[in-house]
Design a protein around this motif. Structure first.
Motif, short mmCIF file in Angstrom:
data_model
loop_
_atom_site.label_atom_id
_atom_site.label_comp_id
_atom_site.label_asym_id
_atom_site.label_seq_id
_atom_site.Cartn_x
_atom_site.Cartn_y
_atom_site.Cartn_z
N PHE A 249 0.83 -1.20 0.00
CA PHE A 249 0.00 0.00 0.00
C PHE A 249 0.87 1.25 0.00
N ILE A 250 1.81 1.32 0.96
CA ILE A 250 2.68 2.49 1.08
C ILE A 250 3.54 2.64 -0.18
N LEU B 144 1.42 3.96 -2.79
CA LEU B 144 1.00 5.32 -2.44
C LEU B 144 2.04 6.35 -2.85
N ILE B 145 3.30 6.07 -2.55
CA ILE B 145 4.34 7.06 -2.82
C ILE B 145 4.80 7.02 -4.27
#
Lengths: 441, 441
Positions: free
Chosen positions: A140-141, A144-145
């Motif tokens: 997810f992270i 996300l970035i």
């Protein structure tokens, strides 16, 4: 400890409907802690669910002796636990794939191909993967970035097709603690090929910092990713409905869209449609929507986009009719455009203005071609005729223009010169009845 | 430098359609760098857009002298730039609000109330706030780790109602750099009341770490939040459509839902519906959906939930008809249930089985009440009569049961004892024609 872990596993099995009685499950087994846990879990459930199990180990041949050690370890553990074991050595560096990209992406592609192959070969129903909640939050992270829209923010799906992830509610740490307490051995995954820097920073610095800022952050992020997954799924469904109603692939890779229908939808669904069909990003979809609303034509990346009279046309090729000379009766086919032109000695037809006329032999040779800038008929611009007839811009290049001695004598459906009647029948029709035709509306 | 900043501002103005020519805009002006920037930006655009501007400063009276200094600074800067200045002192600690919660939440509520008040008082159209992209990303992260579903992941909305945020494409650092280069003074925001620990950790440690892991991460997160905002907006629209079609607030706070209609929707929309109506979380909505599919009744938090015969009923009160004695002719009203019972000397009615009967004087006194466990008529359970007539479970408690001398003689629409006819008219009807009535279906 065992209780909590198994409660979480049962919850995952139930929430995502992962396992049925009598299932046959191939276990992706690297020998690392997560996959050992997975093997242990499914082994424990084997009787209860009457499972047929097997383990599959892929040796990527990237770390020499260490990889061999891992393979041996995996084989022994599977044997010890009475689980049929299959393994392969594949030299990933040499393996040819269609994938251009990093070694990680290549390795991933191969892994999933081999899982699929072995599942089919063993006639198994499912493939179990050892991904954890921690992996999902990291993904997810990571997405996300990098910026990846709604889809990437769904984390790792607990179930996709025949893949199941029974450990998806467990954190990496609790797995390792469990194995330690139980005294179950594992190797440090030599197949961990993820891009080291980013992944490691996320794993070793970012997630701990998030937990420090707020205890339980990982769990909250995981929950969000599940919600976003359902949202994404819903949106996919809506987009597919709209796709069915409002779009048509007219030629290979060329899409025709019903602008007035699309306009009536919510902005987000419109954008998702273009993202889904063409991979357009946020900015690009805004540009396309602007064309959709106001009409006009643009070139976006390698797409030609044109909107007029209720139609939006998106193509990667500029399609047009090649200049062709009709010297004598015959059949002329333009397969790509599903267009056939027949010139024959014919009966007199009554369909004069529509796609079939009788002309005099005097008008051979005829040239058939796409319209050109500056084409005129009756002293007026051909373009104005198209506009008066509300022919969308993209269709104009596909409508045959018949020219004799430098003069346009026929444009089917648009214009016919007077006084050219004779004993030849000239017809414009489809090659395949069921395929899209430029005159279809 | 100025160019880039103004390009970003123009893009924000355009993308979110923030300002029209001739707008009147009240500027929330704390004297901190972002709000000074905002004042500067709108001042610069004043001529171009023919704007009417004013600045409003709220002194929260939390930091004594420092707060006074900020107010003075703000007043002077506004005067210097020829912008009408309004300020208020409000002792936030003493201010009474409906809001239970932290001082931050209270302060926030008051701020927005005062913005609204001053906008109305000055007859202005809009209120401009100095939130930046950095604020939006911080809010995103803050909500992400607290767990807040799709809504919280939208970051700060660039436009909401009459609030506009022209700096939403700017980062905090570039604003401070700009002010430094331009030699424009500001104070350190004494009104920054956000929860220190979490916000500061996110600001000072988390965002820098994200940028270190991947340059541009902030921008990517911001873009994601914009996409999620549009997704959320779309989902809200869909949920509201479903709300209109499938739900009805039958009594105050009591909702009746059409289960078969809701069932036909996508899982995510179903869940969103319950989240929207009752604030149920992920787990809770799953529980309700289970009841929706399979029927039954449960108690969830302080809600009574009951599903049968195509209806799902959710209430916070257990509604029932109070036991009432009918001694002599009269009108008996149960306002909360929109139910009226009339007993009068009446003409003979032909509507025998439906809500109006004639009974003999011998049957007074009558008791009217809700059904009870164990009620029997004709030697059979009353419950079975309800089931045979497919009366949803929740309605059964609201249908009046008429009892005489320990025997049930009438249940409107369900049962009528034979041989009780006489010269009294007994009627069950609505109090308000337009309100929901238990017999409506």
């Amino acid at each position: 400890m065992k209780d909590i872990i198994f409660q979480k596993i049962f919850k995952a099995l139930k929430d995502f409907n992962m396992i049925k009685k009598g299932d046959s499950i191939l276990i992706a087994f690297s020998g690392g802690p997560d996959s050992v846990m997975l093997l242990y879990v499914l082994k424990s459930l084997q009787k209860k669910f009457n499972l047929k199990l097997a383990a599959y180990h892929l040796n990527h041949m990237l770390r020499g002796e260490e990889a061999k050690r891992d393979e041996e370890f995996s084989r022994k553990l599977a044997e010890e636990w009475n689980i049929p074991f299959y393994s392969e050595k594949i030299d990933i560096k040499k393996y040819k794939t269609e994938k251009v990209g990093s070694l990680e992406e290549k390795a991933r592609e191969i892994r999933y191909k081999r899982y699929h192959y072995w599942k089919e070969r063993l006639k198994f129903r499912k493939v179990a993967l050892g991904h954890t909640k921690t992996d999902s939050v990291e993904t997810f992270i990571y997405n996300l970035i990098r910026g990846s829209g709604l889809k990437g923010l769904s984390g790792i799906p607990p179930v996709r097709d025949f893949y199941i992830r029974p450990l998806i509610y467990l954190e990496r740490e609790e797995i390792q603690e469990f194995l330690k307490i139980k005294n179950i051995p594992y190797v440090i995954d030599s197949t961990n090929l993820e891009p080291e820097f980013t992944r490691n920073k996320i794993r070793l610095q970012l997630l701990p910092l998030l937990e420090e800022i707020r205890k339980g952050a990982t769990q909250k992020i995981f929950q969000s990713s599940l919600i976003l997954k359902e949202a994404e799924d819903f949106i996919q469904c809506e987009v597919k409905k709209l796709l069915k109603k409002a779009t048509k692939e007219v030629f290979k890779g060329d899409w025709l869209l019903d602008t007035s229908l699309i306009r009536s939808y919510h902005l987000f669904i419109k954008k998702s449609l273009f993202h889904y069909l063409f991979g357009f990003n946020f900015e690009e979809t805004s540009t396309v929507l602007n064309i959709l609303e106001k009409g006009g034509r643009i070139r976006l990346r390698d797409f030609y986009i044109s909107s007029s009279f209720g139609e939006l046309y998106i193509s990667k090729k500029e399609r047009k009719l090649p200049d062709t000379v009709l010297q004598k009766p015959g059949i002329f086919e333009f397969d790509e455009l599903n267009l056939k032109i027949i010139l024959e000695r014919g009966e007199k037809t009554t369909h004069r203005m529509l796609y079939r006329i009788n002309i005099s032999w005097d008008y051979l040779p005829l040239i058939v071609r796409s319209r050109r800038e500056g084409d005129r008929v009756h002293g007026k611009k051909l373009k104005d005729y198209f506009i008066r007839k509300k022919i969308p811009e993209w269709r104009r290049a596909l409508i045959p223009v018949f020219e004799h001695a430098g003069e346009i004598i026929w444009v089917p459906g648009i214009y016919l010169k007077r006084g050219i009647e004779g004993k030849l029948k000239l017809e414009v029709c489809k090659i395949h009845g069921e395929k899209f035709w430029v005159f279809d509306k």
